[in-house]
Scaffold this motif. Structure first.
Motif, PDB file in Angstrom:
ATOM      1  N   SER A  56      48.583  49.517  81.430  1.00 35.50           N
ATOM      2  CA  SER A  56      47.275  49.241  82.034  1.00 35.50           C
ATOM      3  C   SER A  56      46.332  50.347  81.589  1.00 35.50           C
ATOM      4  O   SER A  56      46.753  51.279  80.882  1.00 35.50           O
ATOM      5  CB  SER A  56      47.350  49.215  83.569  1.00 35.50           C
ATOM      6  OG  SER A  56      47.431  50.526  84.077  1.00 35.50           O
ATOM      7  N   LEU A  57      45.108  50.282  82.030  1.00 35.35           N
ATOM      8  CA  LEU A  57      44.168  51.355  81.683  1.00 35.35           C
ATOM      9  C   LEU A  57      44.648  52.690  82.248  1.00 35.35           C
ATOM     10  O   LEU A  57      44.437  53.741  81.642  1.00 35.35           O
ATOM     11  CB  LEU A  57      42.785  51.007  82.236  1.00 35.35           C
ATOM     12  CG  LEU A  57      41.591  51.745  81.640  1.00 35.35           C
ATOM     13  CD1 LEU A  57      41.549  51.650  80.116  1.00 35.35           C
ATOM     14  CD2 LEU A  57      40.309  51.212  82.243  1.00 35.35           C
ATOM     15  N   SER A  58      45.341  52.639  83.362  1.00 38.22           N
ATOM     16  CA  SER A  58      45.841  53.872  83.991  1.00 38.22           C
ATOM     17  C   SER A  58      46.782  54.651  83.083  1.00 38.22           C
ATOM     18  O   SER A  58      46.883  55.858  83.195  1.00 38.22           O
ATOM     19  CB  SER A  58      46.589  53.551  85.287  1.00 38.22           C
ATOM     20  OG  SER A  58      45.778  52.796  86.127  1.00 38.22           O
ATOM     21  N   THR A  93      39.054  44.575  84.418  1.00 40.53           N
ATOM     22  CA  THR A  93      40.452  44.908  84.166  1.00 40.53           C
ATOM     23  C   THR A  93      41.090  45.307  85.486  1.00 40.53           C
ATOM     24  O   THR A  93      40.548  46.147  86.215  1.00 40.53           O
ATOM     25  CB  THR A  93      40.620  45.984  83.066  1.00 40.53           C
ATOM     26  OG1 THR A  93      42.016  46.135  82.789  1.00 40.53           O
ATOM     27  CG2 THR A  93      40.037  47.335  83.437  1.00 40.53           C
ATOM     28  N   ASN A  94      42.169  44.658  85.828  1.00 33.36           N
ATOM     29  CA  ASN A  94      42.883  44.961  87.074  1.00 33.36           C
ATOM     30  C   ASN A  94      43.957  45.996  86.764  1.00 33.36           C
ATOM     31  O   ASN A  94      44.781  45.783  85.869  1.00 33.36           O
ATOM     32  CB  ASN A  94      43.532  43.679  87.625  1.00 33.36           C
ATOM     33  CG  ASN A  94      42.497  42.621  87.970  1.00 33.36           C
ATOM     34  OD1 ASN A  94      41.417  42.934  88.463  1.00 33.36           O
ATOM     35  ND2 ASN A  94      42.818  41.358  87.711  1.00 33.36           N
ATOM     36  N   GLY A 100      45.282  43.414  91.706  1.00 31.08           N
ATOM     37  CA  GLY A 100      45.390  42.048  91.208  1.00 31.08           C
ATOM     38  C   GLY A 100      46.071  41.914  89.861  1.00 31.08           C
ATOM     39  O   GLY A 100      46.091  40.834  89.284  1.00 31.08           O
ATOM     40  N   GLN A 101      46.618  43.021  89.348  1.00 33.98           N
ATOM     41  CA  GLN A 101      47.269  42.931  88.033  1.00 33.98           C
ATOM     42  C   GLN A 101      48.622  42.230  88.153  1.00 33.98           C
ATOM     43  O   GLN A 101      49.443  42.594  88.997  1.00 33.98           O
ATOM     44  CB  GLN A 101      47.471  44.332  87.427  1.00 33.98           C
ATOM     45  CG  GLN A 101      47.979  44.286  85.993  1.00 33.98           C
ATOM     46  CD  GLN A 101      48.073  45.673  85.347  1.00 33.98           C
ATOM     47  OE1 GLN A 101      47.873  46.695  86.002  1.00 33.98           O
ATOM     48  NE2 GLN A 101      48.370  45.696  84.056  1.00 33.98           N
ATOM     49  N   SER A 102      48.829  41.227  87.331  1.00 36.40           N
ATOM     50  CA  SER A 102      50.114  40.517  87.345  1.00 36.40           C
ATOM     51  C   SER A 102      50.842  40.626  86.012  1.00 36.40           C
ATOM     52  O   SER A 102      52.053  40.449  85.954  1.00 36.40           O
ATOM     53  CB  SER A 102      49.913  39.047  87.718  1.00 36.40           C
ATOM     54  OG  SER A 102      49.118  38.395  86.755  1.00 36.40           O
ATOM     55  N   VAL A 103      50.114  40.903  84.936  1.00 34.36           N
ATOM     56  CA  VAL A 103      50.742  41.110  83.629  1.00 34.36           C
ATOM     57  C   VAL A 103      50.508  42.571  83.254  1.00 34.36           C
ATOM     58  O   VAL A 103      49.351  43.003  83.126  1.00 34.36           O
ATOM     59  CB  VAL A 103      50.151  40.171  82.547  1.00 34.36           C
ATOM     60  CG1 VAL A 103      50.795  40.450  81.196  1.00 34.36           C
ATOM     61  CG2 VAL A 103      50.342  38.704  82.936  1.00 34.36           C
TER      62      VAL A 103
END
Ligand code: AMP
Ligand code: ZN
Length: 121
Positions: A56-58, A93-94, A100-103
């Motif tokens: 993710s962006l994190s 972007t979640n 809400g991130q699922s992928v």
């Protein structure tokens, strides 16, 4: 978790990048891919990803700065391609399940074709 496997082995979006799962491509170059979302939340809903797996962006680091910059610049390119000049859109972007991130492969939602409200749900 699939311990022992490279973490992107079964990643859905890595599989799309490898062509193991079909997608409706909107834009592609050597480092990024944009394709239509399978469950669109707006008349136009495109997913933009780096081909390289990042959770993710994190998880992004300084060394990804050029890649991330080029993804940002792909956004107006996609907008012009799909909407023409001077059209409005939203990019989301979640980061993380709570958001809400699922992928868990970094991706940006490009949404257009209707009016959006704020704040998001
Ligand atoms: P998120 O919930 O932010 O992780 O977003 C994941 C997005 O991927 C959702 O909008 C899904 O509809 C979309 N998605 C899942 N599977 C596919 C697929 N095979 N092709 C295109 N989009 C997909
Ligand atoms: Zn991946």
């Amino acid at each position: 978790m699939n311990k022992g496997l490279p973490k992107n082995k079964n990643c859905l979006f890595c599989r799309i990048v490898r062509g193991e799962i079909p997608s409706q491509k909107v834009l592609e170059n050597k480092e990024l891919l944009a394709f239509k979302d399978i469950n669109p939340q707006a008349p136009i809903h495109v997913i933009i990803i780096p081909k390289k797996h990042l959770d993710s962006l994190s998880g992004a680091e300084e060394k990804e700065i050029a890649l991330l910059g080029r993804i940002q610049l792909a956004i107006p390119e996609i907008a012009e391609k799909l909407l023409g000049k001077n059209s409005d859109y939203r990019v989301v972007t979640n980061c993380g399940e709570e958001a809400g991130q699922s992928v868990f492969h970094l991706h940006y939602h490009f949404l257009a074709g209707r009016r959006f409200t704020w704040p998001p749900g």
